[in-house]
Design an enzyme around this catalytic site. Structure first.
Site, PDB file in Angstrom:
ATOM      1  N   ASP A  93     -27.289   2.760  59.031  1.00 10.60           N
ATOM      2  CA  ASP A  93     -28.352   2.489  60.003  1.00 10.60           C
ATOM      3  C   ASP A  93     -27.790   1.941  61.307  1.00 10.60           C
ATOM      4  OD1 ASP A  93     -27.701   0.041  58.537  1.00 10.60           O
ATOM      5  OD2 ASP A  93     -29.417  -0.888  59.531  1.00 10.60           O
ATOM      6  N   GLU A 187     -28.480  -2.470  56.992  1.00 10.44           N
ATOM      7  CA  GLU A 187     -27.622  -3.638  57.243  1.00 10.44           C
ATOM      8  C   GLU A 187     -28.125  -4.424  58.438  1.00 10.44           C
ATOM      9  OE1 GLU A 187     -24.305  -6.000  58.931  1.00 10.44           O
ATOM     10  OE2 GLU A 187     -25.441  -4.391  59.875  1.00 10.44           O
TER      11      GLU A 187
HETATM   12 ZN   LIG Z   1     -22.670  -3.178  61.751  1.00  8.86          ZN
END
Ligand SMILES: [Zn+2]
Length: 428
Positions: A93, A187
Site C-alpha cells: 500500500d 502498513e
Molecule cells: Zn513504508
C-alpha cells in the site's frame, strides 16, 4: 525538461518498479475492511501471477491480501539441521497523505545538482535546499512522479527489489536458507501485520525493505507509554462559587501547561524523547481528562517521564485539596531493539557483517514512530528494517534513483547469502 529513456535500457528491478507504481494501492484509515482498500489486491494479483511465471509454484494471496512465496534454500542434509528461515517483507500500500492514482513515474537524466521542476506540476520541485540528500546522489538517475501524485517508492521499491531478488536467486546455487517472500497490506495505516499469520509465514528472522535512504538499517524505536489524567471537581453556580467551586478544567489545564515545553514532539528530534498531551475530553467543571503520550529511547528515560507526570499530579493535588485527581499509566510498547536482542541478535549483526563484506558500513537510523517490524519483533520475530533507496516519503517530492534500487537489491541478496554462509554459527 526530463526525458524518459526507453525503459528497455533500464535494469530489470527498475522496470518492475516503474510498472508497480502505476497500480494504485493507497490504503485508507477510514475503512474498516481488510485490506482497507480492495485495490491493494490488484497489485497482489499481479505479483502472484508474476511469481508463478518466474517459477514460484507456491505463490499465493490470502483473503486479506497478503502475498506469500518461498524461495527454497540450497542447503541439504545436515546443513539444514541448524538452518533458519528468513522472511523478507515489503508493503504494497501507499500512504493516504497524497494521491496514488494515475502515477506517472519519470526517470530523469543523471542529476547534476540544482533544482528540478516536475513536469506535471511545475510548483513541485526537487530542491537540495529542502532535500539535502539529493546532493549525495549526483550523477545518478532520479526517479520521481510527475509532481501530481506521490511516487509510491514507499514501499513499491521494496516490492520491486524482492520480486527481482526472487527471480535472480531462484537459479542461484550459492548457500542460502529458505526465504519467505511476503508482501503485506495497510502498513501506512498501522494495520500492516494485524492479520498476518506468523505460523504460516514460518520465519525465524525477518527484514522489512521499507527504510529510506541507502546503506541504512533501523531497529530502534521508542519505549512508549500513555498517561491518562482525570480531574474530578465540584460544580456550583458561578455567582456563589467562592470557596466552593473546584474547577476541573482549570486544574487540568494547569497540569498540562506544567509539562516541559521543550520536550514535545514539535520541539525534539533524533534521540530526544517527549511528553505529548494529545487528547482532552469531556471537559467541564466537574470532570476533565487528558491523555499524554510518553516516549523515550531508553527504559530509564521512560520511567523518569512517568515519574514527572506522577509528581505533577501530586503537586496539583496539594494545590487543590478538594479535587480528586487520578492517574493511570499504561505501557504501550518497548524499543524493538530489546525484543531483537532477546530473540536473535544475529538479525542485526549479520546485516552489519553482510554490508561489511560488500565494503560499506550500515548506518543505524532510529525510528521516531511505530513500524511493522517493531510489532513483529515484539511478537517474537526479530525484524530490522533495511533500506530501499527512497527519500521524502508520503509526498509529491518523493524520489528514488536507478542506482539506489540496484544497490538495495544487491545488498539484500548479499544478506541472504550471508545467512547461508553463517547461519550455523550460534546466536550467542
Ligand atoms: Zn513504508
Amino acid at each position: 525538461m526530463a526525458t524518459t529513456p526507453s525503459t528497455n535500457m533500464l535494469p530489470p528491478v527498475v522496470r518492475r518498479f516503474l510498472r508497480y507504481v502505476k497500480i494504485d494501492t493507497q490504503s485508507s484509515p477510514d475503512s474498516e475492511t481488510v485490506p482497507s482498500t480492495g485495490k491493494q489486491k490488484n497489485l497482489g494479483d499481479v505479483l502472484v501471477r508474476e511469481l508463478f511465471e518466474i517459477g514460484f509454484g507456491d505463490a499465493s494471496m490470502d483473503e486479506y491480501g497478503y502475498v506469500l512465496a518461498t524461495l527454497p534454500g540450497t542447503m541439504n542434509g545436515d546443513e539444514r539441521t541448524d538452518s533458519v528461515v528468513v522472511a523478507l517483507l515489503a508493503h504494497m500500500d501507499t500512504a493516504p497523505d497524497e494521491s496514488g492514482e494515475n502515477v506517472k513515474p519519470v526517470v530523469h537524466p543523471p542529476y547534476e545538482g540544482g533544482v528540478i521542476s516536475l513536469p506535471g506540476d511545475s510548483s513541485i520541485t526537487l530542491d537540495p535546499e529542502r532535500q539535502p540528500h539529493l546532493l549525495q546522489h549526483q550523477g545518478e538517475r532520479l526517479i520521481t512522479s510527475d509532481g501530481t501524485t506521490l511516487l509510491g517508492s514507499d514501499d513499491k521499491a521494496g516490492v520491486a527489489i524482492l520480486m527481482q531478488l526472487a527471480e535472480d536467486m531462484l537459479n542461484d546455487s550459492s548457500p542460502r536458507p529458505d526465504v519467505r517472500i511476503c508482501f503485506t497490506i495497510d502498513e501506512e495505516i498501522g494495520r500492516g501485520v494485524d492479520h498476518l499469520n506468523l505460523q504460516e509465514l514460518g520465519a525465524d528472522i525477518a527484514y522489512t525493505l521499507d527504510g529510506s535512504g541507502v546503506d541504512t538499517i533501523s531497529f530502534e524505536t521508542f519505549n512508549a507509554a500513555t498517561a491518562t489524567v482525570t480531574v474530578t471537581g465540584r460544580s456550583v453556580h458561578p455567582g456563589y462559587a467562592k470557596g466552593v467551586m473546584v474547577n476541573a478544567v482549570r486544574i487540568l489545564a494547569d497540569l498540562i501547561s506544567s509539562l516541559p515545553p521543550d520536550e514535545a514532539p514539535e520541539t525534539t528530534e533524533d534521540r530526544q524523547g517527549y511528553y505529548h498531551p494529545y487528547t482532552i475530553s469531556a471537559g467541564d467543571v466537574t470532570s476533565a481528562s487528558a491523555q499524554i503520550i510518553l516516549r523515550d529511547f531508553s527504559r530509564a528515560g521512560l520511567e523518569e517521564r512517568k515519574g514527572l507526570v506522577q509528581s505533577l499530579v501530586v503537586t496539583a493535588e496539594e494545590k487543590n485539596p478538594n479535587a480528586r485527581i487520578s492517574l493511570e499509566i499504561k505501557d504501550q510498547y518497548k524499543n524493538m531493539r530489546s525484543y531483537i536482542e532477546a530473540t536473535d541478535i544475529r538479525a542485526i549483526t549479520f546485516a552489519r557483517e553482510a554490508a561489511a563484506e560488500m565494503g560499506f558500513e550500515l548506518k543505524e537510523e532510529i525510528v521516531r514512530g511505530g513500524t511493522d517490524g517493531a510489532r513483529l519483533s515484539e511478537m517474537g520475530l526479530p525484524t530490522p528494517n533495511i533500506f530501499n533507496g527512497g527519500y521524502d516519503y508520503h509526498s509529491r517530492f518523493e524520489w528514488n534513483t536507478v542506482e539506489n534500487l540496484e544497490r538495495s537489491l544487491e545488498y539484500t541478496k548479499a544478506l541472504v547469502r550471508y545467512w547461508g554462509d553463517h547461519m550455523t554459527e550460534s546466536s550467542t
